[in-house]
Write a protein that holds these residues in place. Structure first.
Motif, PDB file in Angstrom:
ATOM      1  N   THR A 151       0.831  -1.203   0.000  1.00  9.71           N
ATOM      2  CA  THR A 151       0.000   0.000   0.000  1.00  9.71           C
ATOM      3  C   THR A 151       0.867   1.255   0.000  1.00  9.71           C
ATOM      4  OG1 THR A 151      -1.819  -1.118   1.143  1.00  9.71           O
ATOM      5  CG2 THR A 151      -1.729   1.295   1.297  1.00  9.71           C
ATOM      6  N   ALA A 152       1.873   1.265   0.869  1.00  8.90           N
ATOM      7  CA  ALA A 152       2.763   2.423   0.962  1.00  8.90           C
ATOM      8  C   ALA A 152       3.447   2.685  -0.376  1.00  8.90           C
ATOM      9  CB  ALA A 152       3.794   2.206   2.056  1.00  8.90           C
ATOM     10  N   ALA A 153       3.960   1.633  -0.997  1.00  8.95           N
ATOM     11  CA  ALA A 153       4.676   1.789  -2.259  1.00  8.95           C
ATOM     12  C   ALA A 153       3.746   2.240  -3.382  1.00  8.95           C
ATOM     13  CB  ALA A 153       5.360   0.476  -2.632  1.00  8.95           C
ATOM     14  N   THR A 154       2.569   1.655  -3.450  1.00  9.34           N
ATOM     15  CA  THR A 154       1.631   1.967  -4.527  1.00  9.34           C
ATOM     16  C   THR A 154       1.085   3.382  -4.412  1.00  9.34           C
ATOM     17  OG1 THR A 154       0.978  -0.362  -4.676  1.00  9.34           O
ATOM     18  CG2 THR A 154      -0.525   1.255  -5.633  1.00  9.34           C
ATOM     19  N   CYS A 155       0.927   3.868  -3.186  1.00  2.23           N
ATOM     20  CA  CYS A 155       0.319   5.189  -2.967  1.00  2.23           C
ATOM     21  C   CYS A 155       1.328   6.330  -3.021  1.00  2.23           C
ATOM     22  CB  CYS A 155      -0.407   5.211  -1.626  1.00  2.23           C
ATOM     23  SG  CYS A 155      -1.855   4.139  -1.595  1.00  2.23           S
ATOM     24  N   GLY A 156       2.618   6.015  -3.176  1.00  4.48           N
ATOM     25  CA  GLY A 156       3.611   7.067  -3.338  1.00  4.48           C
ATOM     26  C   GLY A 156       4.348   7.464  -2.081  1.00  4.48           C
ATOM     27  N   PHE A 157       4.151   6.732  -0.980  1.00  6.28           N
ATOM     28  CA  PHE A 157       4.904   7.032   0.235  1.00  6.28           C
ATOM     29  C   PHE A 157       6.328   6.496   0.107  1.00  6.28           C
ATOM     30  CE2 PHE A 157       0.473   6.960   1.735  1.00  6.28           C
ATOM     31  CZ  PHE A 157       0.423   8.205   2.360  1.00  6.28           C
ATOM     32  N   ALA A 158       7.246   7.124   0.819  1.00  6.23           N
ATOM     33  CA  ALA A 158       8.653   6.720   0.721  1.00  6.23           C
ATOM     34  C   ALA A 158       8.863   5.298   1.217  1.00  6.23           C
ATOM     35  CB  ALA A 158       9.528   7.691   1.520  1.00  6.23           C
ATOM     36  N   ASP A 159       8.175   4.928   2.281  1.00  2.00           N
ATOM     37  CA  ASP A 159       8.269   3.575   2.824  1.00  2.00           C
ATOM     38  C   ASP A 159       7.105   3.368   3.782  1.00  2.00           C
ATOM     39  OD1 ASP A 159       9.009   4.944   5.177  1.00  2.00           O
ATOM     40  OD2 ASP A 159      11.137   4.702   4.732  1.00  2.00           O
ATOM     41  N   GLN A 160       7.091   2.225   4.458  1.00  2.90           N
ATOM     42  CA  GLN A 160       5.980   1.878   5.336  1.00  2.90           C
ATOM     43  C   GLN A 160       5.864   2.843   6.521  1.00  2.90           C
ATOM     44  OE1 GLN A 160       5.497  -2.325   5.999  1.00  2.90           O
ATOM     45  NE2 GLN A 160       4.693  -2.011   8.069  1.00  2.90           N
ATOM     46  N   SER A 161       6.998   3.245   7.088  1.00  4.43           N
ATOM     47  CA  SER A 161       6.951   4.153   8.241  1.00  4.43           C
ATOM     48  C   SER A 161       6.428   5.522   7.832  1.00  4.43           C
ATOM     49  CB  SER A 161       8.337   4.268   8.885  1.00  4.43           C
ATOM     50  OG  SER A 161       9.263   4.852   7.985  1.00  4.43           O
TER      51      SER A 161
END
Length: 274
Positions: free
Chosen positions: A237-247
């Motif tokens: 989810t984090a990767a697909t939505c454009g966040f740098a990483d899970q944290s």
């Protein structure tokens, strides 16, 4: 004499800005100059500021400004360590980045607790920011406020372009909606709106009440919720939505949704599967 424990950092997306963190400073800084506009805060212990033959004391709710090439010196009022935080701004870069003339900030100490707090927040946020749009939006907002409050001279207005305000806002909003997972810069979004970065920030405050970066994060968190409801992992989810990483995803998710992605997923999945 003890050497200062100084750490420097250039924020992502702000090539003309340099940050200094010097905690527990127990040294005096002899007369020196910088090649950029210098804005500095001292959050612990008093500090003397010597400039053009005069000595003043920088308060804990105040900030100091020294323009490039001006000789100045700093030293502690007491023997207790100071906590120095500095923001260096290349003014030629700032004019190019802003797309318009920037106001001159006179040398001296400024007793402005609200702006002091915004500068302190910006310093900390820029140090850890990993998204260029986040860095550029925050810098434009705080630096622009500083110029409007304490700047001298009138800033020239950038070209108006061919679009109305509402059309400019709509164009950028639609681009962010279509490309919420992509990395954006304030300059690229301003080009989309045919206006300057400062003008774009004003448009978003007027039409959305938040910055372009805050709007983009809202879009990413909304999409993250949809993916988590479908059972996607937090990492995917984090990767697909454009966040740098899970944290990074977790930090913004908690701020905007009031809970963590894991807790959200655990709470909605059983109902959807029933």
């Amino acid at each position: 004499m003890k050497m200062p424990h100084a750490t420097y950092h250039i924020p992502h997306g702000l090539a003309g800005v340099e940050l200094l963190s010097c905690p527990h400073a127990e040294v005096d800084f002899p007369p020196h100059v910088h090649d950029a506009l210098t804005i500095w805060l001292n959050d612990s212990g008093g500090e003397y500021f010597r400039f053009k033959g005069n000595t003043s004391v920088l308060g804990l709710d105040s900030f100091g400004v020294v323009n490039a090439g001006e000789v100045h010196a700093n030293s502690g009022v007491e023997e207790t360590p100071r906590n120095l935080r500095t923001i260096y701004v290349d003014m030629e870069w700032a004019e190019s980045f802003m797309g318009e003339s920037v106001r001159i900030i006179a040398d001296g100490l400024y007793d402005d607790p609200e702006l002091h707090d915004k500068l302190a927040f910006m310093h900390a946020a820029l140090w850890s920011a990993r998204d260029p749009l986040e860095s550029q939006s925050l810098f434009t907002q705080v630096f622009g406020l500083m110029g409007s409050r304490h700047g001298e001279g009138r800033a020239s207005v950038g070209h108006e372009g061919m679009f109305s305000e509402s059309e400019r806002f709509r164009r950028v909003r639609e681009r962010l909606r279509d490309e919420y997972a992509s990395e954006h810069t304030l300059l690229s979004l301003a080009d989309e709106a045919d206006c300057t970065p400062q003008h774009l920030m004003r448009l978003f405050r007027k039409h959305a009440g938040i910055s372009p970066h805050a709007y983009l994060v809202c879009l990413r968190v909304a999409q993250a919720k949809r993916m988590l409801r479908l059972g996607c992992t937090i990492a995917d989810t984090a990767a697909t939505c454009g966040f740098a990483d899970q944290s990074h995803c977790t930090r913004w998710f908690r701020k905007l949704a009031g809970t963590t992605p894991a807790a959200y997923r655990a709470s909605v999945r059983p109902a959807l599967l029933a």
